[in-house]
Design a protein around this motif. Structure first.
Motif, mmCIF file in Angstrom:
data_model
loop_
_atom_site.group_PDB
_atom_site.id
_atom_site.type_symbol
_atom_site.label_atom_id
_atom_site.label_comp_id
_atom_site.label_asym_id
_atom_site.label_seq_id
_atom_site.Cartn_x
_atom_site.Cartn_y
_atom_site.Cartn_z
ATOM 1 N N GLY A 1 1.058 -1.248 -0.077
ATOM 2 C CA GLY A 1 -0.043 -0.103 -0.037
ATOM 3 C C GLY A 1 0.861 1.356 -0.019
ATOM 4 O O GLY A 1 1.822 1.422 0.625
ATOM 5 N N THR A 2 0.565 2.152 -0.937
ATOM 6 C CA THR A 2 1.056 3.394 -0.909
ATOM 7 C C THR A 2 0.061 4.645 -0.968
ATOM 8 O O THR A 2 -1.089 4.442 -1.537
ATOM 9 N N TRP A 3 0.448 5.746 0.071
ATOM 10 C CA TRP A 3 -0.424 6.737 -0.074
ATOM 11 C C TRP A 3 0.378 7.973 -0.216
ATOM 12 O O TRP A 3 1.300 8.540 0.188
ATOM 13 N N ASP A 4 0.053 8.719 -1.336
ATOM 14 C CA ASP A 4 0.656 10.055 -1.840
ATOM 15 C C ASP A 4 0.158 11.155 -1.462
ATOM 16 O O ASP A 4 0.384 12.552 -2.039
ATOM 17 N N GLY A 5 -0.944 11.490 -0.522
ATOM 18 C CA GLY A 5 -1.656 12.508 -0.086
ATOM 19 C C GLY A 5 -2.849 12.600 -0.592
ATOM 20 O O GLY A 5 -3.795 13.367 -0.419
ATOM 21 N N THR A 6 -3.185 11.834 -1.930
ATOM 22 C CA THR A 6 -4.367 12.121 -2.619
ATOM 23 C C THR A 6 -4.928 10.533 -3.052
ATOM 24 O O THR A 6 -6.215 10.329 -2.781
ATOM 25 N N THR A 7 -3.993 9.787 -3.487
ATOM 26 C CA THR A 7 -4.684 8.473 -3.942
ATOM 27 C C THR A 7 -3.987 7.260 -3.030
ATOM 28 O O THR A 7 -2.877 7.314 -2.890
ATOM 29 N N LEU A 8 -4.860 6.465 -2.454
ATOM 30 C CA LEU A 8 -4.231 5.048 -1.857
ATOM 31 C C LEU A 8 -4.296 4.099 -2.933
ATOM 32 O O LEU A 8 -5.415 3.856 -3.513
ATOM 33 N N THR A 9 -3.124 3.758 -3.267
ATOM 34 C CA THR A 9 -2.749 2.474 -3.969
ATOM 35 C C THR A 9 -2.452 1.090 -3.445
ATOM 36 O O THR A 9 -1.760 1.046 -2.564
#
Length: 210
Positions: free
Chosen positions: A87-95
């Motif tokens: 899981g990655t979170w870029d501040g807008t989208t959680l992938t």
């Protein structure tokens, strides 16, 4: 007239039996439809005060591990599988990059891209999801609703998921989804998520001070 009456009486009895059979079949269909539409009346707001609070952007970044089963509507266990999620979170989208390992040797992958659309709402997209998955969150619970192109043998079925998640103490996330097609239940998928690696050794006991 006398000769014709005995012949018509059995026909009338058969006609009434036919009508009665049709009414019984219609009643059964209506009861089935009512049962199907009457299920799944839970709402996320029912869990608004439940703890611990579930926040997808906080729970899923990093590694997550899951174990799951699919049970058909007759109660038969059809599939068992494990999932490893990056899981990655870029501040807008959680992938969420999900890697599935089934007990029968099959492997699969799905990549979710999830965005928050409101204080308590999310949207999710993936290659096999038809349109957009809509999610509502409250307290420790999240409810997703979406349609999916599901591979069944050499065919692909359009199925609907009513997908619930509940966060438990200890970072355990319980997931239960009801799968339907044309309004009829096919089965349920149950998963348990954890942040603990699947092969992690048990925590060592701490010796009491002397």
């Amino acid at each position: 007239m006398m000769n014709g009456s005995p012949a018509r009486a059995p026909q009338r009895r058969r006609s009434w039996r036919h009508r009665l059979g049709g009414l019984l079949a219609l009643s059964l269909l209506l009861v089935t439809a009512t049962t199907l539409t009457g299920c799944g009346n839970m709402k996320p707001d029912d869990f608004a005060d439940a703890e611990p609070k579930l926040v997808l952007e906080e729970y899923f970044p990093g590694k997550t591990y899951a174990w799951g089963i699919f049970v058909d509507r007759f109660g038969n266990l059809r599939r068992q599988f494990q999932v490893e999620i990056d899981g990655t979170w870029d501040g807008t989208t959680l992938t969420l990059d999900e890697h599935f390992d089934y007990a029968d040797g099959e492997k699969d992958r799905r990549v979710w891209r999830i965005t928050r659309t409101g204080e308590n709402t999310y949207e999710g997209r993936a290659d096999d999801i038809i349109g957009v998955a809509n999610g509502t969150i409250a307290g420790n619970a999240l409810n997703w609703s979406y349609d999916m192109n599901l591979k069944v043998g050499d065919s692909t079925w359009k199925v609907h998921f009513n997908d619930w998640m509940w966060l438990q103490p200890g970072d355990v996330l319980i997931n239960r989804a009801t799968v339907t097609r044309w309004g009829f239940e096919l089965g349920t998928v149950t998963l348990f998520f954890t942040k603990t690696p699947r092969n992690a050794p048990p925590a060592a006991a701490t010796d009491a001070p002397s």
